[in-house]
Enzyme design. Structure first.
Site, PDB file in Angstrom:
ATOM      1  N   GLU A 165       0.689  19.078 -34.480  1.00  0.00           N
ATOM      2  CA  GLU A 165       1.351  18.550 -33.283  1.00  0.00           C
ATOM      3  C   GLU A 165       1.309  17.022 -33.245  1.00  0.00           C
ATOM      4  OE1 GLU A 165       1.157  18.856 -28.392  1.00  0.00           O
ATOM      5  OE2 GLU A 165       0.298  20.469 -29.607  1.00  0.00           O
TER       6      GLU A 165
ATOM      7  N   ARG B 108     -10.824  17.968 -36.140  1.00  0.00           N
ATOM      8  CA  ARG B 108     -10.562  16.584 -35.747  1.00  0.00           C
ATOM      9  C   ARG B 108     -11.766  15.692 -36.029  1.00  0.00           C
ATOM     10  NH1 ARG B 108      -9.594  17.092 -29.653  1.00  0.00           N
ATOM     11  NH2 ARG B 108      -9.997  14.845 -29.783  1.00  0.00           N
TER      12      ARG B 108
END
Length: 295
Positions: free
Chosen positions: A94, A131
């Site tokens: 995304e 992440r």
């Protein structure tokens, strides 16, 4: 009526291959995947169940500048949107899609995969865990989601995600801390090392405030937590005897390690006691039996 926990699927079908796709989102990836096709950017939409809700604007701007210069090196992972023709839902990537909009791209390269709703959610959680800027509490919450929602064990997560089991267990222990201490950790006022020293301590909040105020090191924090004064409790006839901090910490460590509720009953002054392990499903019982038998 109690809902039967979902049977573990070994981290989803084909997820090991997807893990390499997700990892390819990091800088320095030298072998980009060949896209299945290129689609108009307006035909691609984000996953509404994506756990990550915030994206740093500075990092997005940097990525957009790179995309303007070099294009999208690594294709997005998508699936066809159920019930909609020529529409795609993002499974992974995304950030690239958002940056591509800033860069005013008209088309994006995609890899089309066939995942159901459950697998998409599972993958979204795993992508979030990867992440680099994830704080320890959010990372631990991701592991907990994978265990609670999908019945995965710490061993299975360790193998699939390339994380050591001790890393996962130590992070999950942090979720037992009081919310105020977790907030300090999320906000960067405490490190994971500071917070681990406070797990199971009945004065964790007070000590956390003192650590921040005095700017103590992790080693100083460990010494402070060990010598902290015990709270005197009034004895009430028939009331259960409060557990000491060491026993509570050991319960938390075992619970995090096994992914199951562990209770230790160790009478004061006794050499004997008992350990009770609670499991939520027959799958968890099987995992426990394998662990105890060395299998």
């Amino acid at each position: 009526m109690t809902q039967t926990p979902k049977k573990s699927r070994g981290l989803g079908r084909g997820l090991s291959a997807l893990m390499s796709d997700v990892a390819a989102d990091s800088a320095g990836q030298s072998q980009p995947m060949r896209p299945d096709q290129v689609v108009p950017i307006e035909q691609v939409q984000p996953n509404p169940d994506q756990p990550r809700r915030t994206f740093g604007q500075d990092a997005l701007s940097e990525l957009a500048a790179s995309i303007e210069e070099k294009g999208i090196i690594q294709p997005l992972i998508v699936r066809r949107t159920p019930g909609a023709d020529h529409q795609y839902q993002i499974v992974a990537g995304e950030r690239r899609w958002r940056a591509a909009q800033i860069a005013k791209l008209h088309d994006v390269p995609v890899l089309v995969r066939d995942y159901d709703d459950t697998e998409v959610l599972e993958i979204a959680i795993i992508e979030n865990i990867q992440r680099a800027d994830l704080n320890p509490i959010d990372e631990a919450a991701g592991y907990k989601q994978l265990m609670d929602r999908f019945g995965h064990t710490q061993d299975k997560l360790s193998q699939a995600l390339g994380k050591s089991r001790s890393h996962i267990a130590n992070l999950m222990r942090l979720l037992t801390l009081p919310q105020e201490v977790q907030d300090y950790l999320t906000g960067g006022q405490l490190s994971a090392g500071h917070a681990r020293a406070l797990v199971g301590h009945d004065q964790a909040v007070r000590l956390a405030r003192e650590i921040i105020q005095r700017n103590l090191s992790v080693r100083e924090t460990e010494k402070l937590a060990k010598k902290g004064p015990a709270i005197k409790r009034r004895s009430v006839p028939g009331a259960p005897v409060p557990k000491d901090a060491d026993t509570v910490q050991l319960e938390n460590e075992l619970s995090a390690s096994l992914g199951m509720k562990v209770t230790i009953d160790h009478p004061t002054g006794s050499e004997a006691g008992k350990v009770v392990i609670g499991y939520r499903s027959l799958d968890q019982l099987d995992d426990l039996l394998r662990a105890l038998s060395g299998g």
